[in-house]
Design a protein around this motif. Structure first.
Motif, PDB file in Angstrom:
ATOM      1  N   PHE A  31     -23.084 -26.748 -27.260  1.00 43.73           N
ATOM      2  CA  PHE A  31     -21.753 -26.359 -27.694  1.00 43.73           C
ATOM      3  C   PHE A  31     -21.612 -24.857 -27.503  1.00 43.73           C
ATOM      4  O   PHE A  31     -22.570 -24.175 -27.129  1.00 43.73           O
ATOM      5  N   TYR A  34     -19.490 -21.732 -33.354  1.00 38.87           N
ATOM      6  CA  TYR A  34     -19.291 -22.408 -34.638  1.00 38.87           C
ATOM      7  C   TYR A  34     -17.940 -22.023 -35.237  1.00 38.87           C
ATOM      8  O   TYR A  34     -17.437 -20.918 -35.025  1.00 38.87           O
ATOM      9  N   TRP A  71     -19.047 -25.993 -38.189  1.00 39.06           N
ATOM     10  CA  TRP A  71     -18.763 -26.983 -37.155  1.00 39.06           C
ATOM     11  C   TRP A  71     -19.058 -26.461 -35.751  1.00 39.06           C
ATOM     12  O   TRP A  71     -18.424 -25.498 -35.294  1.00 39.06           O
ATOM     13  N   GLN A  73     -18.505 -26.162 -31.926  1.00 41.06           N
ATOM     14  CA  GLN A  73     -17.250 -26.276 -31.188  1.00 41.06           C
ATOM     15  C   GLN A  73     -17.474 -26.056 -29.698  1.00 41.06           C
ATOM     16  O   GLN A  73     -18.325 -25.256 -29.292  1.00 41.06           O
ATOM     17  N   TYR A  74     -16.669 -26.749 -28.891  1.00 42.22           N
ATOM     18  CA  TYR A  74     -16.500 -26.382 -27.497  1.00 42.22           C
ATOM     19  C   TYR A  74     -15.332 -25.402 -27.419  1.00 42.22           C
ATOM     20  O   TYR A  74     -14.584 -25.228 -28.380  1.00 42.22           O
ATOM     21  N   TYR A  78     -14.474 -30.439 -29.773  1.00 45.02           N
ATOM     22  CA  TYR A  78     -15.753 -30.273 -30.475  1.00 45.02           C
ATOM     23  C   TYR A  78     -16.576 -31.554 -30.376  1.00 45.02           C
ATOM     24  O   TYR A  78     -16.031 -32.657 -30.246  1.00 45.02           O
ATOM     25  N   GLN A  80     -19.145 -34.407 -32.011  1.00 50.15           N
ATOM     26  CA  GLN A  80     -19.281 -34.986 -33.339  1.00 50.15           C
ATOM     27  C   GLN A  80     -20.228 -36.179 -33.296  1.00 50.15           C
ATOM     28  O   GLN A  80     -20.368 -36.838 -32.275  1.00 50.15           O
ATOM     29  N   HIS A 113     -21.202 -33.248 -38.116  1.00 53.32           N
ATOM     30  CA  HIS A 113     -21.297 -31.948 -37.459  1.00 53.32           C
ATOM     31  C   HIS A 113     -22.728 -31.442 -37.314  1.00 53.32           C
ATOM     32  O   HIS A 113     -23.102 -30.923 -36.262  1.00 53.32           O
ATOM     33  N   CYS A 186     -14.371 -18.127 -36.734  1.00 53.42           N
ATOM     34  CA  CYS A 186     -15.187 -18.467 -35.573  1.00 53.42           C
ATOM     35  C   CYS A 186     -16.363 -17.504 -35.441  1.00 53.42           C
ATOM     36  O   CYS A 186     -16.215 -16.290 -35.582  1.00 53.42           O
TER      37      CYS A 186
END
Length: 216
Positions: A31, A34, A71, A73-74, A78, A80, A113, A186
């Motif tokens: 990923f 976050y 979490w 994230q891309y 995101y 999961q 997550h 972020c």
């Protein structure tokens, strides 16, 4: 260019095969950054009422910001529910009670997550705590003792001023039913503030939000 009619049946078979292929699973650790989501607990307690978690809401010293989650994230979207162990030991949830007062939330956050972080449960929740401790909560929220109002931009400005290096394009305010819900910040994988334009653009667009006060 149109396909010759004689190969239409073969093309249909190939298309059906491709459609039937399962989607590639998200890979743990793959990923871009976050999102630390901090929930304003008084809003949750007010809106949930009798259905709220008593360990979060029926307490002598009310919670203010609590961790909703950290979490992966891309840049767009995101991962999961990645592969790996689904269950974690209860001691981990107990150890997070001061910033994540719901055991059910801890277990859910790991399954959805944490499994995508590429970390062990202990390391993931240790990182979650580090992320929480990195963010300085603005004094106005620490002192709030009666219902207030603010725009999403005002909330973001308060966090920006309290956290050098945190810019407006690295966070988003969310809302529900006209009330302040969460601040989402972020972070890079090593917990430095970073821009995340898609997260920023998904924030609340209301002109003004009510901010419920903590209640005993």
């Amino acid at each position: 260019m149109a396909l010759p009619k004689r190969i239409w049946p073969l093309a249909a078979v190939l298309l059906g095969f491709l459609v039937a292929l399962p989607a590639l699973a998200d890979e743990p650790g793959e990923f871009d950054f976050y999102v630390l989501s901090l929930s304003w607990s008084p809003t949750y307690c007010k809106q949930e009422g009798d259905g709220a978690n008593p360990h979060q809401c029926n307490v002598r010293d009310p919670f203010r910001f609590v961790v909703h989650g950290l979490w992966p994230q891309y840049e767009r979207g995101y991962p999961q529910s990645c592969s790996g162990p689904r269950r974690i030991e209860k001691r981990i949830a107990v150890g997070m009670e001061d910033i994540m007062p719901s055991h059910g939330l801890v277990f859910h956050q790991w399954r959805k997550h944490g499994t995508c972080s590429g970390l062990s449960p202990d390391d993931y929740f240790a990182l979650t705590r580090q992320a929480y401790e990195k963010v300085t909560i603005p004094g106005a929220f620490s002192r709030l003792d009666k219902r207030g109002k603010a725009s999403p931009e005002t909330v973001e400005k308060a966090f920006r001023l309290a956290n050098p290096g945190l810019n407006d394009d690295a966070m988003a305010v969310t809302c529900s039913n006209g009330e302040f819900d969460e601040i989402r910040i972020c972070l890079t994988k090593d917990l430095q503030f970073r821009a995340c334009r898609n997260v920023d653009r998904s924030g609340c667009r209301a002109g003004s939000l009510a901010i419920p006060a903590p209640t005993r």
